[in-house]
Design an enzyme around this catalytic site. Structure first.
Site, mmCIF file in Angstrom:
data_model
loop_
_atom_site.group_PDB
_atom_site.id
_atom_site.type_symbol
_atom_site.label_atom_id
_atom_site.label_comp_id
_atom_site.label_asym_id
_atom_site.label_seq_id
_atom_site.Cartn_x
_atom_site.Cartn_y
_atom_site.Cartn_z
ATOM 1 C CG LEU A 122 38.571 31.944 33.314
ATOM 2 C CD1 LEU A 122 37.700 30.836 33.910
ATOM 3 C CD2 LEU A 122 38.450 31.957 31.794
ATOM 4 C CE LYS A 172 36.565 38.168 48.618
ATOM 5 N NZ LYS A 172 37.642 39.113 48.494
ATOM 6 C CB VAL A 208 41.974 34.294 53.078
ATOM 7 C CG1 VAL A 208 41.866 34.768 54.519
ATOM 8 C CG2 VAL A 208 40.905 33.240 52.782
ATOM 9 C CE LYS A 219 38.406 38.286 52.471
ATOM 10 N NZ LYS A 219 38.493 39.765 52.635
HETATM 11 N N1 LIG Z 1 39.382 43.666 44.206
HETATM 12 C C1 LIG Z 1 40.030 43.201 45.258
HETATM 13 O O1 LIG Z 1 40.691 43.961 45.980
HETATM 14 C C2 LIG Z 1 39.989 41.739 45.580
HETATM 15 C C3 LIG Z 1 40.736 41.256 46.675
HETATM 16 C C4 LIG Z 1 40.733 39.885 46.969
HETATM 17 C C5 LIG Z 1 39.973 39.036 46.186
HETATM 18 N N2 LIG Z 1 39.218 39.540 45.142
HETATM 19 C C6 LIG Z 1 38.426 38.602 44.375
HETATM 20 O O2 LIG Z 1 38.881 38.621 43.035
HETATM 21 C C7 LIG Z 1 37.801 38.341 42.142
HETATM 22 C C8 LIG Z 1 37.726 39.446 41.098
HETATM 23 O O3 LIG Z 1 37.528 40.682 41.751
HETATM 24 P P1 LIG Z 1 37.663 42.064 40.951
HETATM 25 O O4 LIG Z 1 37.666 43.119 42.021
HETATM 26 O O5 LIG Z 1 38.802 42.016 40.010
HETATM 27 O O6 LIG Z 1 36.284 42.107 40.151
HETATM 28 P P2 LIG Z 1 35.874 43.089 38.937
HETATM 29 O O7 LIG Z 1 36.756 44.283 38.918
HETATM 30 O O8 LIG Z 1 34.411 43.264 39.025
HETATM 31 O O9 LIG Z 1 36.207 42.235 37.625
HETATM 32 C C9 LIG Z 1 35.447 41.133 37.235
HETATM 33 C C10 LIG Z 1 35.871 40.716 35.837
HETATM 34 O O10 LIG Z 1 35.163 39.563 35.456
HETATM 35 C C11 LIG Z 1 34.562 39.784 34.165
HETATM 36 N N3 LIG Z 1 33.310 39.032 34.079
HETATM 37 C C12 LIG Z 1 32.187 39.226 34.800
HETATM 38 N N4 LIG Z 1 31.255 38.303 34.459
HETATM 39 C C13 LIG Z 1 31.826 37.522 33.525
HETATM 40 C C14 LIG Z 1 31.398 36.406 32.776
HETATM 41 N N5 LIG Z 1 30.177 35.908 32.934
HETATM 42 N N6 LIG Z 1 32.273 35.839 31.886
HETATM 43 C C15 LIG Z 1 33.504 36.335 31.714
HETATM 44 N N7 LIG Z 1 33.960 37.405 32.389
HETATM 45 C C16 LIG Z 1 33.130 37.983 33.285
HETATM 46 C C17 LIG Z 1 34.362 41.249 34.060
HETATM 47 O O11 LIG Z 1 34.321 41.615 32.673
HETATM 48 P P3 LIG Z 1 34.243 43.158 32.205
HETATM 49 O O12 LIG Z 1 35.649 43.694 32.431
HETATM 50 O O13 LIG Z 1 33.900 43.043 30.781
HETATM 51 O O14 LIG Z 1 33.238 43.804 33.096
HETATM 52 C C18 LIG Z 1 35.609 41.782 34.757
HETATM 53 O O15 LIG Z 1 36.689 41.829 33.864
HETATM 54 C C19 LIG Z 1 36.582 38.194 43.034
HETATM 55 O O16 LIG Z 1 36.385 36.826 43.350
HETATM 56 C C20 LIG Z 1 36.954 38.945 44.287
HETATM 57 O O17 LIG Z 1 36.297 38.465 45.457
HETATM 58 C C21 LIG Z 1 39.243 40.854 44.829
#
Ligand SMILES: NC(=O)c1ccc[n+]([C@@H]2O[C@H](COP(=O)([O-])OP(=O)(O)OC[C@H]3O[C@@H](n4cnc5c(N)ncnc54)[C@H](OP(=O)(O)O)[C@@H]3O)[C@@H](O)[C@H]2O)c1
Ligand SMILES: NC(=O)c1ccc[n+]([C@@H]2O[C@H](COP(=O)([O-])OP(=O)(O)OC[C@H]3O[C@@H](n4cnc5c(N)ncnc54)[C@H](OP(=O)(O)O)[C@@H]3O)[C@@H](O)[C@H]2O)c1
Lengths: 429, 429
Positions: free
Chosen positions: A11, A106, A133, A206
């Site tokens: 997802l 988180k 975290v 966190k």
């Molecule tokens: N980035 C980091 O370094 C990092 C580190 C630790 C934890 N996290 C955690 O990991 C999670 C994801 O982060 P991310 O940086 O990968 O976010 P992101 O780049 O914004 O990606 C979010 C993804 O979710 C999809 N999406 C959004 N709304 C949706 C919905 N209603 N139904 C289905 N798909 C949906 C988006 O689709 P589209 O591609 O079509 O826009 C995108 O593919 C978050 O909880 C964040 O806190 C991230």
């Protein structure tokens, strides 16, 4: 090895999700060997289905996340959408349909952890969230499992890379907060809306998760005292330097000395340059853990980024898949201690306070009396003066935060004190 | 919670074993909550039954370890006797009688790991040994589980506290090796017979265990190249200082660049002062792990001592008990990669070489030619001379160890080279 694959529903396919797909693909053979069965990517739910996504069969992409999770044959759901809804509902559906869940979310866990854990337990499913975290740093598993026979007394960490980068730039270039934030934004270390990071919301989420696991008790996001870094000035950093310290945004979870309550807080603080956390630079994260028997441990590594976070997600995915194959379940929520979370006023800490005062005899004595009246003992005081204006820098001994902040209030009320120029806690000793 | 307790047989009750008993007693309620059933200490096997042992019911103490392990009702055996026999036989008997095993015995694991794992698998039992490497630091579990979805390329660690203490004293006081060893002995940091530590046997056993887990392949103790610290001189440490380095005894496990073989080695090496391992002082341990996606991680903490080691044993005990109750098994040996272990000659590293040479024109050129003839490229060379004697300090670029050692042999053969005063590898860049 079993030949029927375990089916994974992904997802979200953004920064983290796209790296999860890459690792599942490039390490397919290793993962199969480690799990005991191959993995199959059964579907990828996104918001914008028409975007080109490297290495993903377009027929797997869907906007119907709910349909994917409930189709009945999914073994594990990996949630990397982020935010509270629809992630929360989708995770609930996953459990109802017998899937284990791995998430990096988180915000959701800090807000709704107990309900999610209860749903997982009700359906005999796993809920893993190492990536939530400190990114790639193995931290939750060591806390939940390696230290399961010990008593954790304190967790002290740098758990937000954006703010660490900004403070690091302020320290190394002498820049002010605004300038350092602009640089972080330009370099991609800060998001367009940096509120969650710079105001400490991300670190607070966190801290809530860490405190819950470390102390086997429930700690809600609202229980975490939170101060961001926007008020930190170049002058604060210079004062820290003068006392052999540096300024870091710390997440601190502590068990009270009598063991009967816990606290969790996020705020900027001075720590001695000799402390291992002081040398954690740029966007790195590091977490210090103090346990009764193990002593002082530190975990260090990249706190965010697509590939590091995906590495943590995959580690969880392997565990959940192994549990599935073995018919077991990993450790669930452990909240048996039911310790109350005390408010910030009960935290015992030290203050570093800079006062602009009238330069005349007796002012130091007058200020010292205010500290004494509040039961706060002074460690050092340094007075410098010129042109009828003087500055007084006081570092206290440990005292309850409520007494310290009451002291500051009383100092503000003195005619001889023009301004309380800065207040910062001192930690890590 | 189940009320029937899980029965634990403790083999050995010395430095570590006595702390295991203490933790089982003082944390009994916490352990029961975390496991889901209380623990019962069913018996304690020792060599000298008549010694007074605080907090242990004398009726539990026995010299008949075999009888204890085979009596039929033991759920988990904790082996903290040490050495190969009788520990090996007792662990085998434990598996035959359906018990899971937790051990801190690095010597046995490095020598016989595969056979022990096979016996555990045959009987569907668990074999856990977090305490065998780096004491209290959660390291094996993160490597085995948290990084299960990643590819580890390198493990670089300070895994022996005794030698780290000695090198640290030499560094901070300028003392020679003998004097620093005497101090370590007097303070209880070195054993009466320090061979296992100072000759690198202890670190080599740990390197074999780490390499096996990190690379999913079998690495035997004999596969580990081993050099101790007895040859390290105050002059080496001073030279290291001059090039912004410090000397540490490192355990290094590496995957070859083509990914088709691995190496494991233990030797003193210079590392830059800016490297996080450089600041690991005294008897502390720290291990750097480099993985494809996770990046660079570090784990730091007390590497030995009764209570820290017991903390790691208890973490394993909780896991084995949970697995027992859940009817499952933790991850067993993972050696599917079957990568060959290359000899030291194939390791790619850098050398720091001090030569005493005749002080006349052309000697530097002559020496440089020897390096070139062996395909070794020079990074820096520093020449100092007085009274017809000169010294040449050469730091090479990365080259196979065989080429580097052949270069040294050839230098020794030159008339103009009086002595190869010291050779040390340079790591951590
Ligand atoms: N980035 C980091 O370094 C990092 C580190 C630790 C934890 N996290 C955690 O990991 C999670 C994801 O982060 P991310 O940086 O990968 O976010 P992101 O780049 O914004 O990606 C979010 C993804 O979710 C999809 N999406 C959004 N709304 C949706 C919905 N209603 N139904 C289905 N798909 C949906 C988006 O689709 P589209 O591609 O079509 O826009 C995108 O593919 C978050 O909880 C964040 O806190 C991230
Ligand atoms: N000490 C550390 O800091 C540390 C750190 C990491 C790992 N370890 C590992 O932990 C293990 C135990 O170390 P330790 O320092 O606790 O050793 P120790 O203090 O020497 O204790 C050994 C114990 O084993 C008992 N014993 C010896 N031979 C026996 C036999 N044949 N049958 C039954 N019991 C026997 C001894 O009995 P008595 O009490 O009657 O002499 C003693 O209680 C070793 O494998 C070691 O490598 C130790």
């Amino acid at each position: 090895m079993r030949t029927r694959p375990l089916k994974v529903a992904l997802l979200g396919c953004g920064v983290v999700g796209s790296q999860v797909v890459r690792l599942m693909t490039t390490h397919a053979d290793d993962l199969a060997a480690r799990i005991g069965a191959p993995l199959e990517l059964a579907g990828v739910a996104v918001r914008r289905p028409d975007r080109v996504r490297d290495g993903i069969d377009p027929s797997l992409v869907t906007t119907d996340a709910e349909g994917l999770v409930t189709r009945g044959d999914i073994d594990v759901v990996v949630e990397v959408i982020g935010g509270v809804e629809p992630a929360r509902t989708l995770i609930g559906r996953a459990f109802e349909h017998g899937a284990g869940v791995v998430t990096a979310n988180k915000a959701l866990l800090a807000q709704d952890g107990p309900a999610l854990h209860a749903a997982a337990a009700e359906h005999g499913a796993d809920l893993y969230y190492e990536a939530a975290v400190a990114g790639a740093i193995p931290l939750l598993r060591p806390l939940r499992e390696s230290l399961a026979g010990d008593k954790v007394n304190r967790v002290l960490g740098i758990v937000n890379g954006t703010t660490n980068f900004i403070l690091d730039r302020m320290e190394s270039t002498g820049a002010g907060y605004g300038e350092a934030l602009d640089e972080a934004t330009a370099l991609g270390y800060a998001e367009a809306d940096p509120t969650a990071d710079v105001e400490g919301f991300d670190a607070a989420a966190k801290a809530a998760i860490l405190a819950g696991i470390a102390f086997h008790t429930r700690v809600r996001l609202d229980d975490v005292h939170r101060e961001g870094i926007a008020e930190v000035t170049a002058a604060d950093i210079a004062s820290a330097r003068r006392m052999g310290c540096t300024v870091k945004l710390l997440a601190i979870c502590e068990r009270a000395e009598d063991g009967r309550s816990v606290t969790a807080r996020v705020h900027p603080a001075m720590i001695p340059l000799s402390h291992p956390l002081a040398s954690v630079k740029g966007a790195y994260n590091a977490v210090f853990v103090e346990a009764d028997s193990a002593g002082r441990l530190m975990f260090y590594g990249p706190g965010a980024g697509g590939a590091p976070t995906a590495s943590a997600v995959l580690g969880d995915l392997v565990a959940v898949c192994r549990n599935k194959l073995g018919g077991g379940r990993g450790p669930g929520e452990s909240a048996y201690s039911r310790l109350p979370v005390s408010p910030m006023g009960e935290v015992v800490t030290r203050y570093h306070i800079s006062l602009d005062v009238v330069d005349k005899p007796g002012v130091l004595a007058q200020c010292a009396m205010v500290f004494a009246d509040h039961g706060v003992s002074i460690d050092t005081v340094r007075q410098t003066g010129k042109d009828g204006e003087a500055s007084l820098v006081v570092v206290t001994h440990r005292a309850p935060d409520a007494a310290l902040s009451a002291t500051v209030e009383a100092l503000r009320g003195l005619d001889t004190v023009h301004d309380v120029a800065s207040i910062m806690r001192v930690e890590g000793e």
